[in-house]
Design a protein around this motif. Structure first.
Motif, PDB file in Angstrom:
ATOM      1  N   ILE A 112       0.876  -1.163   0.000  1.00  0.00           N
ATOM      2  CA  ILE A 112       0.000   0.000   0.000  1.00  0.00           C
ATOM      3  C   ILE A 112       0.920   1.222   0.000  1.00  0.00           C
ATOM      4  O   ILE A 112       1.873   1.289   0.777  1.00  0.00           O
ATOM      5  CB  ILE A 112      -0.980  -0.008   1.194  1.00  0.00           C
ATOM      6  CG1 ILE A 112      -1.909   1.197   1.138  1.00  0.00           C
ATOM      7  CG2 ILE A 112      -0.272  -0.087   2.510  1.00  0.00           C
ATOM      8  CD1 ILE A 112      -3.113   1.082   2.045  1.00  0.00           C
ATOM      9  N   ILE A 113       0.652   2.143  -0.929  1.00  0.00           N
ATOM     10  CA  ILE A 113       1.520   3.309  -1.104  1.00  0.00           C
ATOM     11  C   ILE A 113       0.751   4.577  -0.741  1.00  0.00           C
ATOM     12  O   ILE A 113      -0.352   4.809  -1.238  1.00  0.00           O
ATOM     13  CB  ILE A 113       2.035   3.421  -2.550  1.00  0.00           C
ATOM     14  CG1 ILE A 113       2.944   2.243  -2.862  1.00  0.00           C
ATOM     15  CG2 ILE A 113       2.764   4.733  -2.774  1.00  0.00           C
ATOM     16  CD1 ILE A 113       3.532   2.261  -4.246  1.00  0.00           C
ATOM     17  N   PHE A 114       1.357   5.371   0.123  1.00  0.00           N
ATOM     18  CA  PHE A 114       0.820   6.676   0.504  1.00  0.00           C
ATOM     19  C   PHE A 114       1.612   7.726  -0.251  1.00  0.00           C
ATOM     20  O   PHE A 114       2.828   7.832  -0.082  1.00  0.00           O
ATOM     21  CB  PHE A 114       0.965   6.892   2.018  1.00  0.00           C
ATOM     22  CG  PHE A 114       0.088   5.978   2.812  1.00  0.00           C
ATOM     23  CD1 PHE A 114      -1.140   6.405   3.274  1.00  0.00           C
ATOM     24  CD2 PHE A 114       0.474   4.673   3.083  1.00  0.00           C
ATOM     25  CE1 PHE A 114      -1.964   5.551   3.998  1.00  0.00           C
ATOM     26  CE2 PHE A 114      -0.340   3.814   3.793  1.00  0.00           C
ATOM     27  CZ  PHE A 114      -1.563   4.257   4.254  1.00  0.00           C
ATOM     28  N   ASN A 115       0.924   8.469  -1.118  1.00  0.00           N
ATOM     29  CA  ASN A 115       1.565   9.531  -1.884  1.00  0.00           C
ATOM     30  C   ASN A 115       1.347  10.851  -1.147  1.00  0.00           C
ATOM     31  O   ASN A 115       0.206  11.293  -0.983  1.00  0.00           O
ATOM     32  CB  ASN A 115       0.978   9.603  -3.298  1.00  0.00           C
ATOM     33  CG  ASN A 115       1.317   8.362  -4.091  1.00  0.00           C
ATOM     34  OD1 ASN A 115       2.457   8.158  -4.462  1.00  0.00           O
ATOM     35  ND2 ASN A 115       0.328   7.516  -4.316  1.00  0.00           N
ATOM     36  N   LEU A 116       2.443  11.424  -0.676  1.00  0.00           N
ATOM     37  CA  LEU A 116       2.407  12.663   0.092  1.00  0.00           C
ATOM     38  C   LEU A 116       3.122  13.749  -0.686  1.00  0.00           C
ATOM     39  O   LEU A 116       4.035  13.465  -1.463  1.00  0.00           O
ATOM     40  CB  LEU A 116       3.090  12.460   1.445  1.00  0.00           C
ATOM     41  CG  LEU A 116       2.619  11.266   2.277  1.00  0.00           C
ATOM     42  CD1 LEU A 116       3.471  11.132   3.528  1.00  0.00           C
ATOM     43  CD2 LEU A 116       1.155  11.415   2.643  1.00  0.00           C
ATOM     44  N   THR A 117       2.739  14.985  -0.450  1.00  0.00           N
ATOM     45  CA  THR A 117       3.357  16.106  -1.133  1.00  0.00           C
ATOM     46  C   THR A 117       3.742  17.173  -0.124  1.00  0.00           C
ATOM     47  O   THR A 117       2.934  17.537   0.738  1.00  0.00           O
ATOM     48  CB  THR A 117       2.392  16.719  -2.171  1.00  0.00           C
ATOM     49  OG1 THR A 117       2.001  15.696  -3.091  1.00  0.00           O
ATOM     50  CG2 THR A 117       3.036  17.858  -2.939  1.00  0.00           C
ATOM     51  N   GLU A 118       4.979  17.644  -0.238  1.00  0.00           N
ATOM     52  CA  GLU A 118       5.375  18.834   0.510  1.00  0.00           C
ATOM     53  C   GLU A 118       4.964  20.023  -0.333  1.00  0.00           C
ATOM     54  O   GLU A 118       5.396  20.170  -1.471  1.00  0.00           O
ATOM     55  CB  GLU A 118       6.877  18.873   0.757  1.00  0.00           C
ATOM     56  CG  GLU A 118       7.310  20.130   1.462  1.00  0.00           C
ATOM     57  CD  GLU A 118       8.806  20.234   1.705  1.00  0.00           C
ATOM     58  OE1 GLU A 118       9.238  21.281   2.239  1.00  0.00           O
ATOM     59  OE2 GLU A 118       9.548  19.302   1.357  1.00  0.00           O
ATOM     60  N   VAL A 119       4.107  20.870   0.225  1.00  0.00           N
ATOM     61  CA  VAL A 119       3.599  22.025  -0.503  1.00  0.00           C
ATOM     62  C   VAL A 119       4.198  23.286   0.116  1.00  0.00           C
ATOM     63  O   VAL A 119       3.945  23.593   1.282  1.00  0.00           O
ATOM     64  CB  VAL A 119       2.055  22.088  -0.449  1.00  0.00           C
ATOM     65  CG1 VAL A 119       1.543  23.284  -1.242  1.00  0.00           C
ATOM     66  CG2 VAL A 119       1.454  20.792  -0.969  1.00  0.00           C
ATOM     67  N   VAL A 120       5.006  23.971  -0.665  1.00  0.00           N
ATOM     68  CA  VAL A 120       5.570  25.240  -0.201  1.00  0.00           C
ATOM     69  C   VAL A 120       4.517  26.301  -0.469  1.00  0.00           C
ATOM     70  O   VAL A 120       4.134  26.550  -1.616  1.00  0.00           O
ATOM     71  CB  VAL A 120       6.884  25.572  -0.938  1.00  0.00           C
ATOM     72  CG1 VAL A 120       7.438  26.908  -0.483  1.00  0.00           C
ATOM     73  CG2 VAL A 120       7.904  24.473  -0.704  1.00  0.00           C
ATOM     74  N   THR A 121       4.002  26.903   0.595  1.00  0.00           N
ATOM     75  CA  THR A 121       2.878  27.826   0.463  1.00  0.00           C
ATOM     76  C   THR A 121       3.286  29.287   0.387  1.00  0.00           C
ATOM     77  O   THR A 121       2.490  30.118  -0.007  1.00  0.00           O
ATOM     78  CB  THR A 121       1.894  27.639   1.632  1.00  0.00           C
ATOM     79  OG1 THR A 121       2.607  27.771   2.858  1.00  0.00           O
ATOM     80  CG2 THR A 121       1.238  26.268   1.570  1.00  0.00           C
ATOM     81  N   PHE A 122       4.498  29.588   0.781  1.00  0.00           N
ATOM     82  CA  PHE A 122       4.982  30.967   0.716  1.00  0.00           C
ATOM     83  C   PHE A 122       6.305  30.987  -0.020  1.00  0.00           C
ATOM     84  O   PHE A 122       7.100  30.057   0.097  1.00  0.00           O
ATOM     85  CB  PHE A 122       5.208  31.548   2.120  1.00  0.00           C
ATOM     86  CG  PHE A 122       3.973  31.620   2.953  1.00  0.00           C
ATOM     87  CD1 PHE A 122       3.042  32.620   2.763  1.00  0.00           C
ATOM     88  CD2 PHE A 122       3.722  30.665   3.924  1.00  0.00           C
ATOM     89  CE1 PHE A 122       1.900  32.677   3.533  1.00  0.00           C
ATOM     90  CE2 PHE A 122       2.581  30.714   4.706  1.00  0.00           C
ATOM     91  CZ  PHE A 122       1.669  31.726   4.515  1.00  0.00           C
ATOM     92  N   ASP A 123       6.546  32.061  -0.747  1.00  0.00           N
ATOM     93  CA  ASP A 123       7.843  32.214  -1.388  1.00  0.00           C
ATOM     94  C   ASP A 123       8.898  32.192  -0.291  1.00  0.00           C
ATOM     95  O   ASP A 123       8.852  33.006   0.635  1.00  0.00           O
ATOM     96  CB  ASP A 123       7.890  33.544  -2.142  1.00  0.00           C
ATOM     97  CG  ASP A 123       9.164  33.728  -2.927  1.00  0.00           C
ATOM     98  OD1 ASP A 123      10.189  33.088  -2.600  1.00  0.00           O
ATOM     99  OD2 ASP A 123       9.149  34.523  -3.882  1.00  0.00           O
ATOM    100  N   PRO A 124       9.839  31.234  -0.339  1.00  0.00           N
ATOM    101  CA  PRO A 124      10.836  31.116   0.740  1.00  0.00           C
ATOM    102  C   PRO A 124      11.599  32.422   0.995  1.00  0.00           C
ATOM    103  O   PRO A 124      11.986  32.698   2.119  1.00  0.00           O
ATOM    104  CB  PRO A 124      11.768  30.017   0.250  1.00  0.00           C
ATOM    105  CG  PRO A 124      10.938  29.214  -0.682  1.00  0.00           C
ATOM    106  CD  PRO A 124       9.996  30.194  -1.341  1.00  0.00           C
ATOM    107  N   GLY A 125      11.764  33.231  -0.025  1.00  0.00           N
ATOM    108  CA  GLY A 125      12.445  34.511   0.161  1.00  0.00           C
ATOM    109  C   GLY A 125      11.630  35.489   0.979  1.00  0.00           C
ATOM    110  O   GLY A 125      12.169  36.411   1.581  1.00  0.00           O
ATOM    111  N   LEU A 126      10.326  35.308   1.008  1.00  0.00           N
ATOM    112  CA  LEU A 126       9.439  36.203   1.757  1.00  0.00           C
ATOM    113  C   LEU A 126       9.009  35.628   3.101  1.00  0.00           C
ATOM    114  O   LEU A 126       8.355  36.295   3.885  1.00  0.00           O
ATOM    115  CB  LEU A 126       8.186  36.510   0.934  1.00  0.00           C
ATOM    116  CG  LEU A 126       8.423  37.184  -0.414  1.00  0.00           C
ATOM    117  CD1 LEU A 126       7.112  37.323  -1.163  1.00  0.00           C
ATOM    118  CD2 LEU A 126       9.090  38.536  -0.225  1.00  0.00           C
ATOM    119  N   CYS A 127       9.368  34.405   3.350  1.00  0.00           N
ATOM    120  CA  CYS A 127       8.963  33.744   4.587  1.00  0.00           C
ATOM    121  C   CYS A 127       9.917  34.127   5.719  1.00  0.00           C
ATOM    122  O   CYS A 127      11.102  33.839   5.657  1.00  0.00           O
ATOM    123  CB  CYS A 127       8.971  32.226   4.387  1.00  0.00           C
ATOM    124  SG  CYS A 127       8.439  31.344   5.842  1.00  0.00           S
TER     125      CYS A 127
END
Length: 161
Positions: A112-127
């Protein structure tokens, strides 16, 4: 002598290749994945563990053990019917300016495979979060039907800004 070798060399090679093709087709049939219904029963942040961990609970005792080992979990204790479900707890190393998304869950004959995603929600330069924010990491608890197979986690990445 050279002609003799050239005449007989391709014949074993052809048999070798045809055997590989047959095995390859057999493997394809075994590796067909089908969707599995799932629900994210708790998601948020925690500050106790900064290393990535994947913990499966197949009963209430194991679930409680996992829950108590991470007291900083931000969500409420979910109710789980362990007669029907297992729970995968994902303690990620995803921190500030990003989030964890459960994309889908699939299974084949063995896994059984769990597909996960890291979602960058803010521009790292502005975070520019507070120092305390760097101590928080994303987690998710995923309920899925009682399936007793090997568990794999596959990560993706997406910028959402």
């Amino acid at each position: 002598m050279s002609r003799f070798i050239n005449l007989f060399l391709p014949i074993p090679l052809v048999f070798s290749l045809s055997g590989c093709l047959e095995d390859s087709n057999a493997q394809t049939a075994e590796n067909i994945f089908t969707p599995v219904e799932f629900s994210v029963i708790s998601q948020g942040s925690q500050s106790d563990l900064s290393t990535e961990q994947y913990l499966v609970a197949k009963n209430e005792d194991r679930f409680n053990e996992i829950w108590l080992s991470v007291p900083s979990i931000s969500g409420d204790v979910p109710l789980v019917d362990f007669a029907e479900n297992n729970v995968l707890t994902v303690l990620s190393s995803i921190g500030v300016c990003s989030g964890l998304e459960v994309t889908n869950v699939e299974e084949n004959e063995h896994t059984i495979i769990f597909n996960l995603t890291e979602v960058v929600t803010f521009d790292p330069g502005l975070c520019d979060p507070s120092p305390e924010a760097f101590e928080n990491f994303s987690y998710a608890m995923i309920a899925y039907p009682k399936i007793f197979k090997n568990v794999s986690v596959v990560w993706g990445y997406r910028e959402d800004f």
